[in-house]
Scaffold this motif. Structure first.
Motif, mmCIF file in Angstrom:
data_model
loop_
_atom_site.group_PDB
_atom_site.id
_atom_site.type_symbol
_atom_site.label_atom_id
_atom_site.label_comp_id
_atom_site.label_asym_id
_atom_site.label_seq_id
_atom_site.Cartn_x
_atom_site.Cartn_y
_atom_site.Cartn_z
ATOM 1 N N ASP A 8 -4.112 5.513 -4.081
ATOM 2 C CA ASP A 8 -3.561 4.731 -2.965
ATOM 3 C C ASP A 8 -3.938 3.261 -3.105
ATOM 4 O OD1 ASP A 8 -2.518 7.050 -1.746
ATOM 5 O OD2 ASP A 8 -4.373 7.357 -0.609
ATOM 6 N N LYS A 9 -5.185 2.996 -3.440
ATOM 7 C CA LYS A 9 -5.651 1.620 -3.609
ATOM 8 C C LYS A 9 -4.919 0.938 -4.758
ATOM 9 C CE LYS A 9 -10.289 2.697 -1.950
ATOM 10 N NZ LYS A 9 -11.704 2.851 -2.342
ATOM 11 N N LEU A 10 -4.769 1.669 -5.853
ATOM 12 C CA LEU A 10 -4.052 1.122 -7.004
ATOM 13 C C LEU A 10 -2.619 0.764 -6.621
ATOM 14 C CD1 LEU A 10 -3.912 0.411 -10.003
ATOM 15 C CD2 LEU A 10 -3.334 2.803 -10.447
ATOM 16 N N PHE A 11 -1.935 1.674 -5.942
ATOM 17 C CA PHE A 11 -0.571 1.406 -5.486
ATOM 18 C C PHE A 11 -0.530 0.148 -4.622
ATOM 19 C CE2 PHE A 11 2.110 1.640 -1.707
ATOM 20 C CZ PHE A 11 3.372 1.556 -2.277
ATOM 21 N N TYR A 12 -1.403 0.079 -3.643
ATOM 22 C CA TYR A 12 -1.423 -1.033 -2.703
ATOM 23 C C TYR A 12 -1.653 -2.368 -3.407
ATOM 24 C CZ TYR A 12 -2.926 -4.076 1.091
ATOM 25 O OH TYR A 12 -3.047 -5.132 1.943
ATOM 26 N N PHE A 13 -2.704 -2.444 -4.200
ATOM 27 C CA PHE A 13 -3.055 -3.716 -4.820
ATOM 28 C C PHE A 13 -2.084 -4.106 -5.933
ATOM 29 C CE2 PHE A 13 -7.120 -2.874 -2.713
ATOM 30 C CZ PHE A 13 -7.247 -4.071 -2.032
ATOM 31 N N GLN A 14 -1.612 -3.130 -6.698
ATOM 32 C CA GLN A 14 -0.669 -3.450 -7.768
ATOM 33 C C GLN A 14 0.623 -4.025 -7.195
ATOM 34 O OE1 GLN A 14 1.033 -0.216 -10.062
ATOM 35 N NE2 GLN A 14 0.971 -1.479 -11.899
ATOM 36 N N LYS A 15 1.187 -3.365 -6.222
ATOM 37 C CA LYS A 15 2.438 -3.835 -5.633
ATOM 38 C C LYS A 15 2.251 -5.183 -4.939
ATOM 39 C CE LYS A 15 4.985 -0.383 -6.802
ATOM 40 N NZ LYS A 15 5.980 -0.533 -7.841
ATOM 41 N N ASN A 16 1.193 -5.331 -4.212
ATOM 42 C CA ASN A 16 0.995 -6.556 -3.442
ATOM 43 C C ASN A 16 0.526 -7.729 -4.298
ATOM 44 O OD1 ASN A 16 1.891 -5.598 -0.921
ATOM 45 N ND2 ASN A 16 0.015 -4.420 -0.759
ATOM 46 N N PHE A 17 -0.125 -7.468 -5.405
ATOM 47 C CA PHE A 17 -0.541 -8.535 -6.313
ATOM 48 C C PHE A 17 0.684 -9.279 -6.837
ATOM 49 C CE2 PHE A 17 -1.514 -10.016 -10.630
ATOM 50 C CZ PHE A 17 -2.631 -10.798 -10.417
ATOM 51 N N PHE A 18 1.661 -8.535 -7.336
ATOM 52 C CA PHE A 18 2.875 -9.163 -7.866
ATOM 53 C C PHE A 18 3.685 -9.822 -6.749
ATOM 54 C CE2 PHE A 18 2.216 -6.033 -11.384
ATOM 55 C CZ PHE A 18 2.057 -6.967 -12.393
ATOM 56 N N THR A 19 3.730 -9.198 -5.582
ATOM 57 C CA THR A 19 4.451 -9.778 -4.450
ATOM 58 C C THR A 19 3.807 -11.089 -4.023
ATOM 59 O OG1 THR A 19 5.124 -7.580 -3.708
ATOM 60 C CG2 THR A 19 5.258 -9.358 -2.098
ATOM 61 N N LEU A 20 2.484 -11.103 -3.937
ATOM 62 C CA LEU A 20 1.777 -12.324 -3.566
ATOM 63 C C LEU A 20 2.063 -13.439 -4.565
ATOM 64 C CD1 LEU A 20 -0.280 -13.980 -1.928
ATOM 65 C CD2 LEU A 20 -2.064 -12.951 -3.353
ATOM 66 N N ASP A 21 2.016 -13.119 -5.839
ATOM 67 C CA ASP A 21 2.281 -14.118 -6.870
ATOM 68 C C ASP A 21 3.670 -14.731 -6.684
ATOM 69 O OD1 ASP A 21 1.947 -15.624 -9.317
ATOM 70 O OD2 ASP A 21 3.209 -14.126 -10.288
ATOM 71 N N GLY A 22 4.669 -13.895 -6.478
ATOM 72 C CA GLY A 22 6.033 -14.385 -6.312
ATOM 73 C C GLY A 22 6.221 -15.184 -5.038
#
Length: 165
Positions: A8-22
């Protein structure tokens, strides 16, 4: 309530990391224009990668800053971020890497309004970004690149050579 798992943590941070960057880049660009936003973004990424490299190095218990250590750190980062790549270790002092999938390019490919920025990100961000990482990590490691997916090639290449002196 669901107990949060490592997946769950991996899903959350992976998806949001790229979203934050964009989102960071889009909003900064709106405020200050493309060139200034790109300059700020590049500086942030260089500083972030210094921290990320240090943390990965500690996490993997790497003690030196030689070419093999660099490749191990990059492979860890690229694997976690979802890159597709192959590594050809020519010798202890020479490594060739081919990138077949870059998640950052894939994200921009999905947005028709950003596709025209891909070559600019590649040329003005990715190329100087890796040069800065190497200079900080070990200035005796040289990098040659002559293929870039963001500039129309079918892959990106990294040719690392460590100078022995």
């Amino acid at each position: 309530m669901k107990k949060v798992s490592d997946a769950d943590k991996l899903f959350y941070f992976q998806k949001n990391f790229f979203t934050l960057d964009g989102l960071w880049m889009l909003e900064t660009e709106k405020e200050v224009g493309w060139q200034t936003a790109l300059k700020i973004d590049k500086n942030v990424w260089i500083k972030l990668m210094e921290i990320v490299f240090s943390r990965i190095k500690k996490y993997l218990n790497i003690k030196k800053n030689n070419l093999n250590d660099l490749v191990e750190i990059l492979a860890f980062r690229w694997s976690v971020e979802g890159w597709s790549y192959s590594i050809n270790q020519v010798s202890e002092f020479e490594v060739h890497v081919k990138i077949n999938k870059c998640p950052y390019k894939e994200i921009m490919d999905r947005n028709p309004n950003r596709r025209n920025k891909i070559p600019l990100i590649c040329k003005d961000m990715c190329i100087p970004f890796y040069e800065a990482i190497l200079k900080e990590f070990n200035p005796k490691i040289n990098l040659e690149r002559n293929e870039f997916m963001g500039l129309g090639d079918r892959l990106c290449n990294f040719h690392f050579k460590q100078v022995n002196n």
